[in-house]
Design a protein around this motif. Structure first.
Motif, mmCIF file in Angstrom:
data_model
loop_
_atom_site.group_PDB
_atom_site.id
_atom_site.type_symbol
_atom_site.label_atom_id
_atom_site.label_comp_id
_atom_site.label_asym_id
_atom_site.label_seq_id
_atom_site.Cartn_x
_atom_site.Cartn_y
_atom_site.Cartn_z
ATOM 1 N N LEU A 19 0.815 -1.220 0.000
ATOM 2 C CA LEU A 19 0.000 0.000 0.000
ATOM 3 C C LEU A 19 0.849 1.270 0.000
ATOM 4 C CD1 LEU A 19 -2.826 -0.924 2.530
ATOM 5 C CD2 LEU A 19 -2.976 -0.805 0.033
ATOM 6 N N GLY A 20 2.168 1.117 0.112
ATOM 7 C CA GLY A 20 3.060 2.272 0.082
ATOM 8 C C GLY A 20 3.605 2.696 1.431
ATOM 9 N N PHE A 21 3.293 1.953 2.478
ATOM 10 C CA PHE A 21 3.836 2.278 3.803
ATOM 11 C C PHE A 21 5.267 1.766 3.892
ATOM 12 C CE2 PHE A 21 -0.741 2.149 4.442
ATOM 13 C CZ PHE A 21 -0.951 3.318 5.158
ATOM 14 N N GLU A 22 6.121 2.528 4.542
ATOM 15 C CA GLU A 22 7.517 2.124 4.722
ATOM 16 C C GLU A 22 7.648 1.387 6.045
ATOM 17 O OE1 GLU A 22 10.343 5.241 4.047
ATOM 18 O OE2 GLU A 22 9.142 6.040 2.396
ATOM 19 N N ILE A 23 7.673 0.065 5.950
ATOM 20 C CA ILE A 23 7.753 -0.789 7.124
ATOM 21 C C ILE A 23 8.981 -1.683 6.947
ATOM 22 C CG2 ILE A 23 6.551 -2.455 8.580
ATOM 23 C CD1 ILE A 23 4.923 0.120 8.224
ATOM 24 N N PRO A 24 9.976 -1.566 7.827
ATOM 25 C CA PRO A 24 11.174 -2.385 7.674
ATOM 26 C C PRO A 24 10.904 -3.873 7.936
ATOM 27 C CG PRO A 24 11.383 -0.887 9.560
ATOM 28 C CD PRO A 24 10.057 -0.643 8.948
ATOM 29 N N CYS A 25 11.739 -4.695 7.378
ATOM 30 C CA CYS A 25 11.640 -6.147 7.608
ATOM 31 C C CYS A 25 11.911 -6.451 9.076
ATOM 32 C CB CYS A 25 12.663 -6.894 6.757
ATOM 33 S SG CYS A 25 12.319 -6.831 5.010
ATOM 34 N N GLY A 26 11.270 -7.499 9.552
ATOM 35 C CA GLY A 26 11.544 -7.991 10.886
ATOM 36 C C GLY A 26 10.817 -7.304 12.017
ATOM 37 N N VAL A 27 9.958 -6.323 11.707
ATOM 38 C CA VAL A 27 9.236 -5.660 12.796
ATOM 39 C C VAL A 27 8.029 -6.502 13.186
ATOM 40 C CG1 VAL A 27 9.962 -3.347 12.090
ATOM 41 C CG2 VAL A 27 7.785 -4.240 11.288
ATOM 42 N N SER A 28 7.581 -6.315 14.398
ATOM 43 C CA SER A 28 6.384 -7.017 14.868
ATOM 44 C C SER A 28 5.146 -6.376 14.246
ATOM 45 C CB SER A 28 6.294 -6.928 16.393
ATOM 46 O OG SER A 28 6.027 -5.591 16.787
ATOM 47 N N ALA A 29 4.030 -7.047 14.355
ATOM 48 C CA ALA A 29 2.775 -6.495 13.856
ATOM 49 C C ALA A 29 2.444 -5.196 14.593
ATOM 50 C CB ALA A 29 1.646 -7.511 14.024
ATOM 51 N N GLU A 30 2.723 -5.168 15.868
ATOM 52 C CA GLU A 30 2.483 -3.966 16.681
ATOM 53 C C GLU A 30 3.318 -2.792 16.155
ATOM 54 O OE1 GLU A 30 0.569 -2.270 20.122
ATOM 55 O OE2 GLU A 30 0.439 -4.346 19.484
ATOM 56 N N GLN A 31 4.593 -3.032 15.902
ATOM 57 C CA GLN A 31 5.473 -1.985 15.384
ATOM 58 C C GLN A 31 5.053 -1.550 13.989
ATOM 59 O OE1 GLN A 31 8.985 -4.377 15.890
ATOM 60 N NE2 GLN A 31 9.730 -3.122 17.589
ATOM 61 N N ALA A 32 4.622 -2.496 13.163
ATOM 62 C CA ALA A 32 4.166 -2.167 11.812
ATOM 63 C C ALA A 32 2.954 -1.244 11.873
ATOM 64 C CB ALA A 32 3.841 -3.443 11.044
ATOM 65 N N CYS A 33 2.032 -1.534 12.769
ATOM 66 C CA CYS A 33 0.850 -0.683 12.932
ATOM 67 C C CYS A 33 1.238 0.708 13.409
ATOM 68 C CB CYS A 33 -0.124 -1.307 13.923
ATOM 69 S SG CYS A 33 -0.982 -2.754 13.301
#
Length: 82
Positions: A19-33
Motif C-alpha cells: 500500500l506504500g507504507f515504509e515498514i522495515p523487515c523484521g518488525v512485529s505487527a504492533e510496530q508495523a501498525c
C-alpha cells in the motif's frame, strides 16, 4: 484436506508495504501498525481502512498478535482520521 490462509506478521507487513507504507523487515505487527499510522493522510487512511476491512472480514485467519495489533493501533487511528 483444507488449506486456510494464515496472515502472520510478515504477511501483514507485506500488505502494508504494497500500500506504500515504509515498514522495515523484521518488525512485529504492533510496530508495523505504529509506523503505519504516523502521519496518516486521508488517502492512506482510506487504503488502510480497506485493508483492515478485508483482513477482519475475510476468510483468512489472522494470528492473534496481528489481530490484536490491528485492534489496538489501527482501528483507533482510523476512527480519529475520519
Amino acid at each position: 484436506m483444507m488449506h486456510a490462509d494464515l496472515i502472520d506478521q510478515d504477511d501483514f507487513r507485506d500488505r502494508l508495504v504494497a500500500l506504500g507504507f515504509e515498514i522495515p523487515c523484521g518488525v512485529s505487527a504492533e510496530q508495523a501498525c505504529e509506523r503505519a499510522v504516523v502521519g496518516l493522510s486521508r488517502e492512506r487512511a482510506q487504503a488502510l481502512r480497506r485493508l483492515v476491512e478485508e483482513l477482519l472480514g475475510g476468510c483468512a485467519t489472522l494470528l492473534p498478535s496481528v489481530r490484536e495489533a490491528i485492534c489496538r493501533n489501527l482501528l483507533p487511528a482510523l476512527v480519529r482520521a475520519n
